[in-house]
Each structure stands twice: as C-alpha cells, then as structure tokens.
Design a protein around this motif. Structure first.
Motif, PDB file in Angstrom:
ATOM      1  N   ARG A  47       1.484  62.156 -27.219  1.00  0.00           N
ATOM      2  CA  ARG A  47       2.856  62.000 -26.692  1.00  0.00           C
ATOM      3  C   ARG A  47       4.170  61.688 -27.467  1.00  0.00           C
ATOM      4  O   ARG A  47       4.277  60.820 -28.169  1.00  0.00           O
ATOM      5  CB  ARG A  47       2.971  60.478 -25.924  1.00  0.00           C
ATOM      6  N   SER A 104       9.390  62.007 -21.825  1.00  0.00           N
ATOM      7  CA  SER A 104       8.380  62.217 -22.766  1.00  0.00           C
ATOM      8  C   SER A 104       7.597  63.591 -22.350  1.00  0.00           C
ATOM      9  O   SER A 104       7.683  63.825 -21.239  1.00  0.00           O
ATOM     10  CB  SER A 104       7.539  60.720 -22.979  1.00  0.00           C
ATOM     11  N   LYS A 130       3.827  65.242 -23.403  1.00  0.00           N
ATOM     12  CA  LYS A 130       2.343  65.002 -23.893  1.00  0.00           C
ATOM     13  C   LYS A 130       1.550  66.261 -23.830  1.00  0.00           C
ATOM     14  O   LYS A 130       0.888  66.524 -22.621  1.00  0.00           O
ATOM     15  CB  LYS A 130       1.916  64.005 -22.972  1.00  0.00           C
ATOM     16  N   GLU A 169       1.670  67.319 -19.765  1.00  0.00           N
ATOM     17  CA  GLU A 169       2.519  66.178 -18.966  1.00  0.00           C
ATOM     18  C   GLU A 169       3.847  65.949 -19.335  1.00  0.00           C
ATOM     19  O   GLU A 169       4.124  65.461 -20.573  1.00  0.00           O
ATOM     20  CB  GLU A 169       1.788  64.778 -18.974  1.00  0.00           C
ATOM     21  N   LYS A 196       7.066  63.752 -18.511  1.00  0.00           N
ATOM     22  CA  LYS A 196       7.581  62.658 -17.748  1.00  0.00           C
ATOM     23  C   LYS A 196       9.023  62.346 -17.887  1.00  0.00           C
ATOM     24  O   LYS A 196       9.601  62.280 -18.768  1.00  0.00           O
ATOM     25  CB  LYS A 196       6.776  61.322 -18.251  1.00  0.00           C
ATOM     26  N   ASP A 226      10.611  58.143 -13.197  1.00  0.00           N
ATOM     27  CA  ASP A 226       9.478  57.875 -12.357  1.00  0.00           C
ATOM     28  C   ASP A 226       8.724  59.188 -11.896  1.00  0.00           C
ATOM     29  O   ASP A 226       7.696  59.190 -11.121  1.00  0.00           O
ATOM     30  CB  ASP A 226       9.930  57.029 -10.965  1.00  0.00           C
ATOM     31  N   ALA A 284       6.484  62.713 -12.845  1.00  0.00           N
ATOM     32  CA  ALA A 284       5.571  63.617 -13.914  1.00  0.00           C
ATOM     33  C   ALA A 284       5.324  64.628 -13.254  1.00  0.00           C
ATOM     34  O   ALA A 284       4.952  65.001 -12.062  1.00  0.00           O
ATOM     35  CB  ALA A 284       4.454  62.658 -14.035  1.00  0.00           C
ATOM     36  N   TYR A 328       2.899  68.373 -14.140  1.00  0.00           N
ATOM     37  CA  TYR A 328       1.725  68.761 -14.819  1.00  0.00           C
ATOM     38  C   TYR A 328       1.746  70.265 -14.760  1.00  0.00           C
ATOM     39  O   TYR A 328       1.752  70.966 -13.883  1.00  0.00           O
ATOM     40  CB  TYR A 328       0.569  68.092 -14.304  1.00  0.00           C
ATOM     41  N   TYR A 380       4.632  60.801  -8.414  1.00  0.00           N
ATOM     42  CA  TYR A 380       5.676  59.795  -8.518  1.00  0.00           C
ATOM     43  C   TYR A 380       5.001  58.367  -8.783  1.00  0.00           C
ATOM     44  O   TYR A 380       3.905  58.302  -8.197  1.00  0.00           O
ATOM     45  CB  TYR A 380       6.298  60.031  -7.214  1.00  0.00           C
ATOM     46  N   ASN A 381       5.625  57.783  -9.680  1.00  0.00           N
ATOM     47  CA  ASN A 381       5.347  56.394 -10.209  1.00  0.00           C
ATOM     48  C   ASN A 381       6.306  55.400  -9.616  1.00  0.00           C
ATOM     49  O   ASN A 381       7.377  55.159 -10.226  1.00  0.00           O
ATOM     50  CB  ASN A 381       4.945  56.213 -11.754  1.00  0.00           C
ATOM     51  N   ASN A 414       1.191  54.974  -7.740  1.00  0.00           N
ATOM     52  CA  ASN A 414       1.134  56.263  -8.045  1.00  0.00           C
ATOM     53  C   ASN A 414       0.593  57.250  -7.152  1.00  0.00           C
ATOM     54  O   ASN A 414      -0.200  57.068  -6.729  1.00  0.00           O
ATOM     55  CB  ASN A 414       0.171  56.559  -9.545  1.00  0.00           C
ATOM     56  N   SER A 455      -0.008  61.411  -6.795  1.00  0.00           N
ATOM     57  CA  SER A 455       0.149  62.847  -7.417  1.00  0.00           C
ATOM     58  C   SER A 455      -0.573  63.790  -6.546  1.00  0.00           C
ATOM     59  O   SER A 455      -1.659  63.661  -5.829  1.00  0.00           O
ATOM     60  CB  SER A 455      -0.450  62.832  -8.888  1.00  0.00           C
TER      61      SER A 455
END
Length: 285
Positions: A196, A204, A206, A226, A228, A231, A233, A235, A250-251, A257, A259
């Motif tokens: 990451r 970030s 990853k 991934e 981010k 909030d 993410a 993929y 969405y976090n 979470n 997804s």
C-alpha cells in the motif's frame, strides 16, 4: 436413467469446477480471511462480512454462493474466526462451516508474522426437488445423497510490514490426501504479495499480485489494484482466464462497508455465460 444421472452430475461438476477458477473477489482486499486463516482478526477488531455471488446468469443452473464470516481478536496476539458458505451449482449443493484460529508474532511496530489454522465441516448433496420427476425418483440420485460428510482444513501464514503484505495458504488439506470425498476440482493453495502506497492522509494505492492453484487446472494468477480516496474504494483486476473485474466500495465511518464488483466473462465462453456479480456487506466494530 443412469445416463440422466450422469448428465446431472457432469453439469454440476462443470459449474463448480469453473467456479473454483473465479473465487470471491472480496478475498483480495476487503476480506482476506476468506482465502487465508492467518488473516482472521488481522485488523485488531471484530468484523462481520456477508458476501453474495451470482455467476454466469445466462446459463441455466449457474453457480450462486452466499458466505457469512466473522473474526474477532481474543487478545493482542490470538484471534478466532468463523465462516459459513452455502454454494449451489446446478443441482449440486455444498454447505461448509469453518472455524479458524490465528496467532500473531510481533517483530516490531506494524511488523509481524501471522499463522492460522482452520477446521472445516462440509456436506455435498444434490437437490432432488429441482430435478425432473424421473431423475428425482432414481435410486442413484438418492445414493449420492447418502455420501458421508467430511472434515477438512486449511493452513495459512502472512507477513505484514507496514504497507507490505505477503500471504500463503495451503487449502483443502484432507482432499489433497484423499480424493474419495471430492466431486469437483478444488483450490489447493493461495499466495499473494501487495504493497500500500499511502500518498496522503486520505488517498492510497495498493497493487496486488495473486497466484492460485486449482486441482486439474493450470495455476491461476490475478493482477489487482485497490485505490482508496476518503471513504470510497475502487477496484480493478485482471485474471489469467482473460477476464476483468471492476468494483466500487463505500466505507461509512470506517465501520460499515458496502462493495459491489463485476467480473466479465472468461474469454473462452464470452457472450455465452454472462458475468459474475459480487455484493459485499461488512461491519467492523
């Protein structure tokens, strides 16, 4: 009649074998415990995840999978995990319940080795209610459902060092020693490396490379990323069966979470099967 039963079994085996080549996409980033018992409780807090996968809906009897998992730390080193999976492919039903124990060996701050072991109870059955009247009353089908349940196990190890992550898990230990339980080809190992890059407090990236084994198939690989941002993410994944996965998560408050991920059709059945949709709902306490 035996020809009908053979056709039913071969169709179910075909779907489940293909399903092994396309695992739940949440195992790469969202819930790595699904692929490696060493990752049970790795975040240091209790988590619960539900995962639904609908595969190749253009084909009659295509696979569907529902999984619920939970993991919690017992202290700063030991964690427990549980996982329940209900998997349907054609007339074939597979039910699996798994309990896991993981142990963390601290090496330095944010630097550790983790070991994990799972014990699994599994049951394979054919759903006679979905069979034709002629097949449902056939004694061969009934005898299939007299098969004994079986125990299995997984062993995993992971190495975590700040943003770096390396994993290896040895899967289906009992089936590797004895083929009499298994009606389908099954996963044999999972390995991955990832790092990451924390670009600032909210952003970030990853990248991840995974290498997987499936019995009677060539080893599979996955190249994934991934991204981010606050909030959200995002993929992206490329798989060795020449399919692609894209998704968004969405976090909320770093706890809830949600997804959704979509995997395109493999190249050899493109236009015939439909893609794979994965929906993930998780909560971290």
């Amino acid at each position: 009649m035996k020809r009908i039963i053979t056709t039913i079994l071969l169709s179910a085996v075909f779907f489940q074998a293909l399903a092994q080549l396309t695992p739940l996409k949440s195992q790469f980033f969202i819930n790595p415990y699904l692929a490696n018992p060493a990752m049970a409780g790795w975040e240091g807090r209790t988590s619960v995840f539900a995962n639904y996968s609908n595969q190749w809906n253009k084909l009659e009897g295509a696979p569907e999978m529902f999984a619920v998992s939970a993991a919690t730390p017992l202290n700063d080193k030991a964690s427990l995990g549980v996982n329940f999976i209900n998997d349907r492919a054609g007339l074939m039903l597979k039910t699996q319940a798994m309990a896991s124990f993981s142990y963390k060996v601290p090496l330095a701050d944010e630097h550790s080795l983790r070991f994990g072991l799972s014990v699994t109870w599994a049951q394979d059955r054919l759903d006679r209610n979905q069979a034709s009247e002629a097949a449902a009353n056939d004694p061969e089908l009934a005898r299939y459902n007299d098969r004994e349940n079986y125990l299995d196990g997984n062993f995993g190890i992971s190495y975590l060092n700040h943003g770096f992550e390396a994993q290896f898990s040895y899967l289906n230990l009992n089936q590797r020693r004895s083929s009499r339980f298994s009606t389908v080809d099954y996963s044999t190992f999972y390995s991955s490396v990832a790092y990451r890059f924390q670009l600032d407090q909210t952003f970030s990236v990853k990248p991840l490379f995974a290498f997987r084994g499936v019995k009677n198939f060539e080893n599979q690989y996955d190249i994934a990323t991934e991204l981010k941002a606050d909030d959200l993410a995002f993929y992206t994944m490329y798989h060795s069966n020449k399919s692609f996965t894209g998704g968004i998560g969405y976090n909320y408050m770093k706890k809830l979470n949600i997804s959704a991920l979509y995997n395109s059709e493999p190249s050899n059945i493109r236009g015939l099967s439909g893609g794979i949709f994965d929906l993930v709902l998780g909560y971290r306490f």
